[in-house]
Enzyme design. Structure first.
Site, short mmCIF file in Angstrom:
data_model
loop_
_atom_site.label_atom_id
_atom_site.label_comp_id
_atom_site.label_asym_id
_atom_site.label_seq_id
_atom_site.Cartn_x
_atom_site.Cartn_y
_atom_site.Cartn_z
CG ASP A 9 -6.77 18.71 -2.73
OD1 ASP A 9 -5.75 18.11 -2.20
OD2 ASP A 9 -7.02 18.48 -4.02
CB SER A 26 -1.48 1.09 -2.92
OG SER A 26 -3.01 1.37 -3.14
NE ARG A 27 -4.75 2.39 3.68
CZ ARG A 27 -5.49 3.01 4.25
NH1 ARG A 27 -6.01 2.72 5.43
NH2 ARG A 27 -5.80 4.19 3.76
CE LYS A 41 -2.59 19.86 -5.36
NZ LYS A 41 -3.88 20.05 -4.97
CB ILE A 96 -2.99 12.86 -8.06
CG1 ILE A 96 -2.02 13.95 -8.48
CG2 ILE A 96 -2.50 11.96 -6.78
CD1 ILE A 96 -2.63 14.77 -9.55
#
Length: 306
Positions: free
Chosen positions: A167, A35-36, A89, A13
């Site tokens: 979702d 971010s990992r 969201k 996303i």
């Protein structure tokens, strides 16, 4: 004033929607990521929010695009650092978490924006305006899509706390809560959970708004044409929203399609909220999902593999 922005989470996303919107808006400068698993060329990257905050990037705000489980801690760390926060969201894993974040942002004097991107679809605002003086007789949601197409390999979405079919389904609920004049209340639900999974692959909901019956049929296994449709029956005829809200058909008229700018509109709204020193946190769609998990009849269905 330029907003020095950090992006937390660089998944599908973020790449498909957030990054193009940020890069096209001259009010923002993307100065860091967290971010990992991924980095962006030319942008300093960090493994987590703590490292990004400590990175001396003179951040003013962050946009958080991680899965909902664990998001509360990320957002709380940003608020604690005095940063404005925008949330993809659903805004958090629970209603308690998002309420706590709203309180914390208020206490710290920063903006918190819980986004619902489908509300920014081109037909939603005109639909709300048209319905404002109508008597609602019934409304129906049909939100059916292919999980393998839109969430390839995203195992987390069917884990406990991943929301499953809610979702995408929460997008329809966010639209419905925005366009119906009376509050939307849940009476009953049924959820189908694949064997060995923690979240549903399909669901139905029976709701009411005033004296109008409202139904929702949500499915994550629809192949072929995808369905993101809402119908609202009124005393003046039936309004239809399709393609996630981008196509509006009013009684007696032809379907009208306008260009969707959902995420650019969200970032415009975020900048406006920051400038005004305000927040926008509507938890009604999340409450409806939480209510569904509370009252639903649960069925175990066949195992699912991506």
């Amino acid at each position: 004033m330029m907003i020095r922005l950090g992006l937390v989470g660089i998944g599908k996303i973020a790449r498909d929607q957030h990054l193009p919107a940020i890069r096209a808006d001259d009010r923002y400068e993307l100065v860091a990521t967290a971010s990992r698993h991924a980095q962006l060329d030319g942008v300093p990257g960090h493994v987590d929010i703590a490292a990004m905050i400590a990175g001396d990037h003179r951040l003013g705000a962050v946009s958080i695009c991680t899965p909902p489980v664990g998001r509360h801690a990320i957002a709380a760390a940003a608020i604690d650092a005095g940063l404005h926060v925008m949330l993809e969201k659903p805004p958090a894993a629970t209603t308690t978490e998002i309420s706590a974040l709203a309180d914390y942002a208020r206490a710290r004097g920063v903006t918190l924006f819980a986004t619902w991107h489908s509300r920014e679809a081109a037909g939603v605002g005109p639909a709300r305006d048209w319905l404002s003086d109508k008597r609602i007789r019934a409304a129906h949601i049909r939100w059916k899509e292919d999980i393998r197409r839109w969430h390839p390999g995203q195992e987390w979405i069917l884990d406990a706390g991943g929301f499953g079919v809610f979702d995408p389904g929460i997008n329809a609920l966010s639209i419905m809560a925005a366009i119906l004049p009376a509050p939307l209340l849940l009476d009953a639900a049924q959820i189908d959970i694949p064997e060995g999974r923690g979240s549903p692959i399909a669901a139905t909901m029976a709701m009411r708004s005033g004296d109008a019956e409202v139904t929702a049929d949500l499915d994550f296994l629809q192949t072929g044409p995808q369905s993101w449709d809402i119908e609202v029956e009124t005393d003046a005829g039936t309004l239809r929203l399709s393609m996630g809200g981008s196509v509006l058909e009013l009684p007696g008229g032809e379907p009208v399609t306008r260009e969707d700018r959902e995420y650019p509109r969200l970032y415009t709204r975020f900048a406006e909220l920051i400038a005004a020193g305000k927040s926008d946190v509507d938890i009604r769609p999340l409450q409806l999902v939480a209510d569904a998990f509370l009252v639903a009849e649960r069925r175990t269905v066949a195992p699912f593999q991506f």
